[in-house]
Design a protein around this motif. Structure first.
Motif, PDB file in Angstrom:
ATOM      1  N   SER A 108      21.122 -14.335 109.232  1.00  0.00           N
ATOM      2  CA  SER A 108      20.989 -12.886 109.359  1.00  0.00           C
ATOM      3  C   SER A 108      21.771 -12.374 110.570  1.00  0.00           C
ATOM      4  O   SER A 108      22.488 -11.368 110.476  1.00  0.00           O
ATOM      5  CB  SER A 108      19.504 -12.511 109.470  1.00  0.00           C
ATOM      6  OG  SER A 108      19.301 -11.188 109.095  1.00  0.00           O
ATOM      7  N   ASP A 129      20.978 -17.292 120.857  1.00  0.00           N
ATOM      8  CA  ASP A 129      19.999 -18.070 120.071  1.00  0.00           C
ATOM      9  C   ASP A 129      19.365 -19.132 120.964  1.00  0.00           C
ATOM     10  O   ASP A 129      20.023 -19.719 121.811  1.00  0.00           O
ATOM     11  CB  ASP A 129      20.652 -18.732 118.861  1.00  0.00           C
ATOM     12  CG  ASP A 129      19.600 -19.219 117.858  1.00  0.00           C
ATOM     13  OD1 ASP A 129      19.384 -18.514 116.849  1.00  0.00           O
ATOM     14  OD2 ASP A 129      18.970 -20.270 118.114  1.00  0.00           O
ATOM     15  N   ASN A 130      18.085 -19.356 120.706  1.00  0.00           N
ATOM     16  CA  ASN A 130      17.338 -20.293 121.555  1.00  0.00           C
ATOM     17  C   ASN A 130      17.627 -21.761 121.230  1.00  0.00           C
ATOM     18  O   ASN A 130      17.343 -22.636 122.035  1.00  0.00           O
ATOM     19  CB  ASN A 130      15.837 -20.046 121.418  1.00  0.00           C
ATOM     20  CG  ASN A 130      15.347 -20.136 119.988  1.00  0.00           C
ATOM     21  OD1 ASN A 130      15.964 -19.581 119.083  1.00  0.00           O
ATOM     22  ND2 ASN A 130      14.271 -20.836 119.765  1.00  0.00           N
ATOM     23  N   HIS A 137      17.679 -21.540 110.473  1.00  0.00           N
ATOM     24  CA  HIS A 137      17.162 -22.562 109.551  1.00  0.00           C
ATOM     25  C   HIS A 137      18.298 -23.281 108.823  1.00  0.00           C
ATOM     26  O   HIS A 137      18.100 -24.381 108.303  1.00  0.00           O
ATOM     27  CB  HIS A 137      16.256 -21.920 108.500  1.00  0.00           C
ATOM     28  CG  HIS A 137      14.960 -21.416 109.071  1.00  0.00           C
ATOM     29  ND1 HIS A 137      14.341 -20.279 108.601  1.00  0.00           N
ATOM     30  CD2 HIS A 137      14.169 -21.883 110.055  1.00  0.00           C
ATOM     31  CE1 HIS A 137      13.228 -20.077 109.275  1.00  0.00           C
ATOM     32  NE2 HIS A 137      13.103 -21.038 110.176  1.00  0.00           N
ATOM     33  N   THR A 156      17.732 -24.991 105.358  1.00  0.00           N
ATOM     34  CA  THR A 156      18.097 -24.336 104.089  1.00  0.00           C
ATOM     35  C   THR A 156      18.848 -25.256 103.126  1.00  0.00           C
ATOM     36  O   THR A 156      19.951 -25.702 103.401  1.00  0.00           O
ATOM     37  CB  THR A 156      18.949 -23.091 104.391  1.00  0.00           C
ATOM     38  OG1 THR A 156      18.360 -22.417 105.498  1.00  0.00           O
ATOM     39  CG2 THR A 156      18.997 -22.169 103.199  1.00  0.00           C
ATOM     40  N   ALA A 158      19.844 -24.773  99.703  1.00  0.00           N
ATOM     41  CA  ALA A 158      20.891 -24.407  98.747  1.00  0.00           C
ATOM     42  C   ALA A 158      21.067 -22.904  98.609  1.00  0.00           C
ATOM     43  O   ALA A 158      20.199 -22.115  98.992  1.00  0.00           O
ATOM     44  CB  ALA A 158      20.546 -24.981  97.367  1.00  0.00           C
ATOM     45  N   TRP A 443      12.616 -13.874 114.750  1.00  0.00           N
ATOM     46  CA  TRP A 443      11.410 -13.911 113.935  1.00  0.00           C
ATOM     47  C   TRP A 443      10.488 -12.741 114.272  1.00  0.00           C
ATOM     48  O   TRP A 443      10.259 -12.426 115.457  1.00  0.00           O
ATOM     49  CB  TRP A 443      10.702 -15.250 114.152  1.00  0.00           C
ATOM     50  CG  TRP A 443      11.587 -16.407 113.775  1.00  0.00           C
ATOM     51  CD1 TRP A 443      12.598 -16.391 112.850  1.00  0.00           C
ATOM     52  CD2 TRP A 443      11.566 -17.737 114.317  1.00  0.00           C
ATOM     53  NE1 TRP A 443      13.191 -17.626 112.757  1.00  0.00           N
ATOM     54  CE2 TRP A 443      12.575 -18.475 113.645  1.00  0.00           C
ATOM     55  CE3 TRP A 443      10.784 -18.375 115.275  1.00  0.00           C
ATOM     56  CZ2 TRP A 443      12.820 -19.822 113.923  1.00  0.00           C
ATOM     57  CZ3 TRP A 443      11.026 -19.712 115.553  1.00  0.00           C
ATOM     58  CH2 TRP A 443      12.032 -20.429 114.878  1.00  0.00           C
TER      59      TRP A 443
HETATM   60  C1  LIG Z   1      13.208 -25.815 105.600  1.00  0.00           C
HETATM   61  C2  LIG Z   1      13.737 -24.567 104.967  1.00  0.00           C
HETATM   62  C3  LIG Z   1      14.392 -24.621 103.738  1.00  0.00           C
HETATM   63  C4  LIG Z   1      14.902 -23.472 103.155  1.00  0.00           C
HETATM   64  N1  LIG Z   1      15.587 -23.557 101.966  1.00  0.00           N
HETATM   65  C5  LIG Z   1      16.175 -22.453 101.457  1.00  0.00           C
HETATM   66  C6  LIG Z   1      17.009 -22.528 100.309  1.00  0.00           C
HETATM   67  O1  LIG Z   1      17.202 -23.581  99.728  1.00  0.00           O
HETATM   68  N2  LIG Z   1      17.632 -21.396  99.883  1.00  0.00           N
HETATM   69  C7  LIG Z   1      17.471 -20.198 100.499  1.00  0.00           C
HETATM   70  O2  LIG Z   1      18.062 -19.203 100.088  1.00  0.00           O
HETATM   71  N3  LIG Z   1      16.650 -20.097 101.584  1.00  0.00           N
HETATM   72  C8  LIG Z   1      16.018 -21.183 102.072  1.00  0.00           C
HETATM   73  N4  LIG Z   1      15.237 -21.092 103.184  1.00  0.00           N
HETATM   74  C9  LIG Z   1      15.053 -19.791 103.787  1.00  0.00           C
HETATM   75  C10 LIG Z   1      16.311 -19.400 104.548  1.00  0.00           C
HETATM   76  O3  LIG Z   1      16.685 -20.476 105.338  1.00  0.00           O
HETATM   77  C11 LIG Z   1      16.052 -18.251 105.404  1.00  0.00           C
HETATM   78  O4  LIG Z   1      15.559 -17.177 104.669  1.00  0.00           O
HETATM   79  C12 LIG Z   1      17.291 -17.771 106.133  1.00  0.00           C
HETATM   80  O5  LIG Z   1      18.160 -18.782 106.530  1.00  0.00           O
HETATM   81  C13 LIG Z   1      16.764 -17.058 107.319  1.00  0.00           C
HETATM   82  O6  LIG Z   1      17.831 -16.652 108.118  1.00  0.00           O
HETATM   83  P1  LIG Z   1      17.512 -15.709 109.317  1.00  0.00           P
HETATM   84  O7  LIG Z   1      18.739 -15.533 110.097  1.00  0.00           O
HETATM   85  O8  LIG Z   1      16.827 -14.502 108.792  1.00  0.00           O
HETATM   86  O9  LIG Z   1      16.422 -16.500 110.195  1.00  0.00           O
HETATM   87  P2  LIG Z   1      16.550 -17.872 110.939  1.00  0.00           P
HETATM   88  O10 LIG Z   1      17.383 -18.811 110.211  1.00  0.00           O
HETATM   89  O11 LIG Z   1      15.155 -18.257 111.254  1.00  0.00           O
HETATM   90  O12 LIG Z   1      17.325 -17.495 112.270  1.00  0.00           O
HETATM   91  C14 LIG Z   1      16.719 -16.760 113.306  1.00  0.00           C
HETATM   92  C15 LIG Z   1      17.136 -17.370 114.602  1.00  0.00           C
HETATM   93  O13 LIG Z   1      16.626 -16.567 115.667  1.00  0.00           O
HETATM   94  C16 LIG Z   1      16.169 -17.438 116.665  1.00  0.00           C
HETATM   95  N5  LIG Z   1      15.264 -16.746 117.566  1.00  0.00           N
HETATM   96  C17 LIG Z   1      13.970 -16.396 117.347  1.00  0.00           C
HETATM   97  N6  LIG Z   1      13.476 -15.794 118.450  1.00  0.00           N
HETATM   98  C18 LIG Z   1      14.473 -15.770 119.368  1.00  0.00           C
HETATM   99  C19 LIG Z   1      14.568 -15.291 120.705  1.00  0.00           C
HETATM  100  N7  LIG Z   1      13.536 -14.683 121.285  1.00  0.00           N
HETATM  101  N8  LIG Z   1      15.730 -15.461 121.376  1.00  0.00           N
HETATM  102  C20 LIG Z   1      16.795 -16.074 120.792  1.00  0.00           C
HETATM  103  N9  LIG Z   1      16.761 -16.521 119.513  1.00  0.00           N
HETATM  104  C21 LIG Z   1      15.607 -16.375 118.818  1.00  0.00           C
HETATM  105  C22 LIG Z   1      15.493 -18.519 115.858  1.00  0.00           C
HETATM  106  O14 LIG Z   1      15.204 -19.651 116.618  1.00  0.00           O
HETATM  107  C23 LIG Z   1      16.535 -18.757 114.793  1.00  0.00           C
HETATM  108  O15 LIG Z   1      17.514 -19.661 115.249  1.00  0.00           O
HETATM  109  C24 LIG Z   1      14.719 -22.229 103.788  1.00  0.00           C
HETATM  110  C25 LIG Z   1      14.044 -22.160 105.021  1.00  0.00           C
HETATM  111  C26 LIG Z   1      13.558 -23.320 105.599  1.00  0.00           C
HETATM  112  C27 LIG Z   1      12.838 -23.230 106.912  1.00  0.00           C
END
Ligand SMILES: Cc1cc2nc3c(=O)[nH]c(=O)nc-3n(C[C@H](O)[C@H](O)[C@H](O)COP(=O)(O)OP(=O)(O)OC[C@H]3O[C@@H](n4cnc5c(N)ncnc54)[C@H](O)[C@@H]3O)c2cc1C
Length: 650
Positions: A108, A129-130, A137, A156, A158, A443
Motif C-alpha cells: 500500500s 518502515d519499521n 507482508h 503474501t 500470490a 496498521w
Molecule cells: C502471511 C500472509 C499471507 C498473505 N497472502 C496473501 C495472498 O496470497 N494474496 C493476497 O492478495 N494477499 C495476501 N495477504 C494479504 C496481503 O499481504 C496484504 O493485504 C497486503 O500486502 C497488505 O499490504 P499493506 O501495505 O496494506 O500492509 P503491510 O504489508 O502490512 O505493510 C504495512 C507496513 O507498515 C509498517 N508499519 C506499521 N506501523 C508502522 C510504524 N508506526 N512505522 C513504520 N512502519 C510501520 C508495517 O510493519 C508494514 O511493514 C497475506 C497476508 C499475510 C500476512
C-alpha cells in the motif's frame, strides 16, 4: 523431552538460522551467535541496527525468526504501554522536508508513492518502515541450499483475490508488466508432482495414533471424492467406527436439512450458525469426527470452524450442504472473502516463487532504478537488490528501513497547518522529518498512538479490527526422497503445531528453476495459525498474537523438527541429517480483519469501522488493507489510490 530426543531431532545441528533477542544477536557483544551461524556468508548478515547502506546488507537472505522480526516492534509496544519509545531521548531534527511522507513500506505504501508520482513526477517522497526489509507482508525469503537458490514467500502468497482486481489495481499491474494469467500458463510446472497425492497425518495427541494416510479423497479439504475412495481412506484412519461412519455420510449424503425453506432463507440460517455447530447439531456427526475438519478454515481466516459461519464454509466447498440445493451466488451476510468467491470471475492468479514480494520489488525498482538492474517482470525474480540505493539524498523517492514512526502531528492548528511533523525511532534515536502531506499506510491499530489528535470516534474505529496472527514457515531440506517414498506432496496435519506442510509449488520464471527431481534440495512450506477455539474471532486473534510473540525460535524449531520426524519418518526422513535451513515468518499482525457476521453487526453503508477509521484528517490520509477490511494485495493498492486522491482533492 530429553536431551537425547533433541539430539535425534538435530537441535544441535548447524543450519542456516539466526536467533535475535531485542535486535541483538544472542551471544556476546551482538556478534554472530552460535556455531550454527558459521556457515552463513556475509550476505546474510543484515540485522536491525545494521545500516541498510552497509555493504552486504541483504535481508531476504536472513533465516531464523523473520516476519515481525525481533527489533521491529519493540518501540511500538513501548508507546502502546505508555512508555517513551527511545529511552526518552529528544528527537533529532533531520531538517528533511518532503512533498509526501509515507508511513509503511508495504504494497500500500509503495503503491501510494507510485500513484503520487504519476500525478507529480518530481515530488520528493520518503517511505518509512519499521522492518529491516521493504514489502510489508509481501516479503521474500531467499535460501541457498546445496548451491541452489530456493525462493519462498515470507508472507503474501500470490496474486489472487476473491473479487476481480479493480481498474486501478489492474492498471498498476499492467504498468509493472505483470500479466498473471499469461505467467501462470507459461511458468507453472504442473507435472512435477503428478505421481504424488495429498495426505492427512493423524497425530497421537489428537487421534490416538501417529499415522499418515493417503491419498486423501479428491485432494485435501475439497469435500469431493467417491464413496469408495472415502471408504478406503477411512479404513486406514485412526478414528472410531462412529466417526468413520459419520464422515462417510457427511461427505456423500444428500439430505436437505432445511426442507420447506427457500435458498435465500437457508443461506440466512447458515450465516447465523458456525460450521462446527452445523456439523454437530444439524448434520449430527459425532464429536470425534470434528478434529478432522477443525483447522480447514485456518488458512483463510486464522480460526477454526467453531468461529466461521456455515454459510462461508459452503462457499469454500466444505461438505454437508449437498442436499440443500443452494443457488450459486453470494449473500449479504457472507464475509468479504466468501462473498467474493461466491461470485463468478475470470482467472487472474499467479504465484511468483517469492510470492507478491515480486510486486514490491517491481515497484521499488521502478521508483529507484539504481536499486536493481533490468525492467521486466520475470527476470526480476533472481535479481539481487542493492539496498544501499534505497535512501540516497539525491533520489526523489527514498525508503528508510528499521524506522518505527511514533508520532505524526500537524505543525500548529491542523486546519491551518502547511506541514506535518513525523517522528520515528531509528538506532534507538528519535528523529523527525517533515512532510507537506502524510499517508499512513501502516496498521490501523497503530494509528491512534501516532495521532492522538484524531477524533475519538475515529480512534475507536481504528482499534476495532484485530489483525489475524499467522506463521508461514519455510524449511530447506537437502532432498525430498521421503515425500516420493510416501507418495505425497501435500499433507494436512489437523492436530499438529503447523496444520499443514507442502512441497513448494513448482514454478520456473525468469532464470529461476524450481527443483524437479527428489534428489534435489527443496523448500517445504508450513502454516501455523494459533488461536483459542470457543472465543469470538477477535479474541481468538488476540490470544494467537500473544502466543506468537512469546514463542522463541528454539521452540518453533523443535516443533518443526518433531513434526518432520513424525510425519515423514516412514519415508526415511531424518530431521537431523536432512534439514538444512529454517525460516519462521511470524506475523502477529497478519491479515487485515474481515468482518464475520457470527460476531459483528451488519453496519449500514458508510458506518462500518473501516469506513470511519480511514477518514482523511487534514493533511494526513490513511491507506493500507486494514482501511478496506480486506486482506488482499489489490485492497492495499485500492486504498493507496483513495488516500492519494483524497489528499490531492483536498
Ligand atoms: C502471511 C500472509 C499471507 C498473505 N497472502 C496473501 C495472498 O496470497 N494474496 C493476497 O492478495 N494477499 C495476501 N495477504 C494479504 C496481503 O499481504 C496484504 O493485504 C497486503 O500486502 C497488505 O499490504 P499493506 O501495505 O496494506 O500492509 P503491510 O504489508 O502490512 O505493510 C504495512 C507496513 O507498515 C509498517 N508499519 C506499521 N506501523 C508502522 C510504524 N508506526 N512505522 C513504520 N512502519 C510501520 C508495517 O510493519 C508494514 O511493514 C497475506 C497476508 C499475510 C500476512
Amino acid at each position: 523431552m530429553s536431551e537425547s530426543d533433541d539430539k535425534k531431532l538435530g537441535m544441535d545441528r548447524q543450519i542456516t538460522r539466526r536467533d535475535f533477542l531485542n535486535g541483538v544477536a544472542v551471544g556476546t557483544g551482538g556478534a554472530v551467535a552460535s556455531s550454527a551461524l558459521s556457515s552463513l556468508s556475509l550476505e546474510g548478515l543484515a540485522s536491525p541496527g545494521v545500516a541498510q547502506d552497509q555493504p552486504g546488507y541483504y535481508p531476504p537472505a536472513l533465516t531464523g525468526l523473520r516476519g515481525s522480526h525481533p527489533g521491529s516492534f519493540e518501540a511500538a509496544h513501548s508507546i502502546r504501554d505508555g512508555k517513551a519509545p527511545a529511552n526518552g531521548t529528544k528527537a533529532l531534527d533531520t531538517r528533511e522536508t518532503y512533498d509526501l511522507v509515507i508511513v509503511g513500506g508495504g504494497i500500500s505504501g509503495l503503491a501510494a508513492a507510485h500513484f503520487w508520482r504519476a500525478k507529480n513526477p518530481s515530488a520528493r517522497i520518503l517511505i518509512l518502515d519499521n522492518h529491516d526489509d521493504f514489502g510489508g507482508h509481501a516479503k521474500r525469503n531467499e535460501f541457498s541450499v546445496g548451491g541452489r537458490m530456493l525462493l519462498a514467500n515470507g508472507g503474501t502468497w500470490a496474486i489472487e483475490s476473491p473479487f476481480p482486481y479493480s481498474k486501478v489495481a489492474r492498471g498498476l499491474m499492467d504498468e509493472l508488466g505483470i500479466q498473471p494469467a499469461a505467467l501462470e500458463a507459461k511458468c507453472y510446472r504442473k507435472d512435477v508432482y503428478k505421481h504424488l497425492s495429498s495426505g492427512v497425518f493423524f497425530d497421537k495427541q489428537t487421534f490416538g495414533a501417529d499415522r499418515l494416510v493417503s491419498p486423501a479423497p479428491g485432494g485435501r479439504g475439497s469435500g469431493k471424492g467417491t464413496p469408495e475412495q472415502w471408504k478406503a481412506f477411512l479404513e486406514k484412519a485412526p478414528l472410531s467406527p462412529q466417526a468413520r461412519q459419520d464422515i462417510l455420510r457427511l461427505e456423500n449424503e444428500t439430505t436437505d436439512y432445511f426442507p420447506g425453506l427457500t435458498s435465500d432463507q437457508k443461506k440466512d440460517k447458515l450465516s447465523r450458525i458456525s460450521y462446527k455447530d452445523y456439523l454437530l447439531k444439524v448434520v449430527q456427526i459425532h464429536k470425534h469426527a470434528i478434529p478432522c475438519y477443525q483447522t480447514r478454515t485456518h488458512g483463510l481466516f486464522g480460526v477454526g470452524i467453531d468461529a466461521v459461519p456455515a454459510l462461508d464454509c459452503w462457499v469454500l466447498g466444505q461438505p454437508g450442504f449437498q442436499g440443500l440445493n443452494l443457488e450459486p451466488g453470494s449473500h449479504p451476510r457472507m464475509g468479504y472473502t466468501p462473498r467474493g468467491f461466491a461470485s463468478p470471475k475470470e482467472a487472474y492468479e499467479f504465484h511468483y516463487p517469492d510470492g507478491n514480494a515480486t510486486i514490491a520489488r517491481m515497484l521499488v525498482r521502478k521508483m529507484i532504478p539504481g536499486a536493481a538492474p533490468g525492467h521486466d517482470a520475470e527476470q526480476i525474480v533472481t535479481v539481487k537488490f542493492d539496498y544501499s540505493q534505497l535512501d540516497q539524498p539525491e533520489s526523489v523517492v527514498r525508503i528508510r528501513l528499521s524506522s518505527m514512526v511514533v508520532e505524526v502531528k500537524h505543525a500548529g492548528e491542523p486546519g491551518q497547518s502547511k506541514q506535518v511533523d513525523v517522528t520515528y525511532v531509528r538506532d534507538e534515536q528519535l528523529r523527525s522529518v517533515h512532510g507537506k502531506n502524510v499517508i499512513l499506510a501502516c496498521w490501523n491499530m497503530m494509528i491512534p498512538y501516532l495521532c492522538p489528535d484524531l477524533p475519538e470516534k475515529q480512534k475507536e474505529a481504528l482499534h476495532y479490527g484485530v489483525k489475524v496472527p499467522l506463521v508461514y514457515t519455510s524449511v530447506g531440506i537437502r532432498h525430498w526422497q521421503a515425500f516420493r517414498e510416501l507418495g505425497v506432496h501435500s499433507i494436512a496435519c489437523p492436530g499438529m503445531y503447523h496444520y499443514e506442510m507442502n512441497l513448494d509449488l513448482a514454478v520456473d520464471v525468469g532464470g529461476y528453476e524450481s527443483p524437479k527431481t527428489p534428489d534435489q534440495p527443496i523448500l517445504v512450506r508450513m502454516e501455523r495459525t494459533p488461536c483459542l477455539p470457543g472465543l469470538p474471532e477477535r479474541d481468538q486473534h488476540r490470544a494467537g498474537r500473544g502466543d506468537l510473540l512469546s514463542t522463541s525460535f528454539a521452540t518453533f524449531e523443535r516443533n518443526i523438527r518433531d513434526q518432520f520426524a513424525r510425519v515423514l519418518s516412514g519415508g526415511g526422513f531424518d530431521p537431523a541429517r536432512d534439514i538444512a535451513a529454517i525460516t519462521v515468518n511470524r506475523w502477529p499482525h497478519g491479515y487485515a480483519y474481515e468482518y464475520n457476521y457470527l460476531f459483528d453487526p451488519e453496519w449500514p453503508v458508510g458506518e462500518s469501522p473501516c469506513e470511519i477509521a480511514r477518514k482523511r484528517f487534514w493533511r494526513i490520509a490513511i491507506a493500507n488493507s486494514d482501511a478496506g477490511a480486506a486482506a488482499y494485495t489489490d485492497s492495499a493498492m485500492d486504498q493507496a489510490w483513495r488516500a492519494v486522491e483524497e489528499l490531492h482533492s483536498a
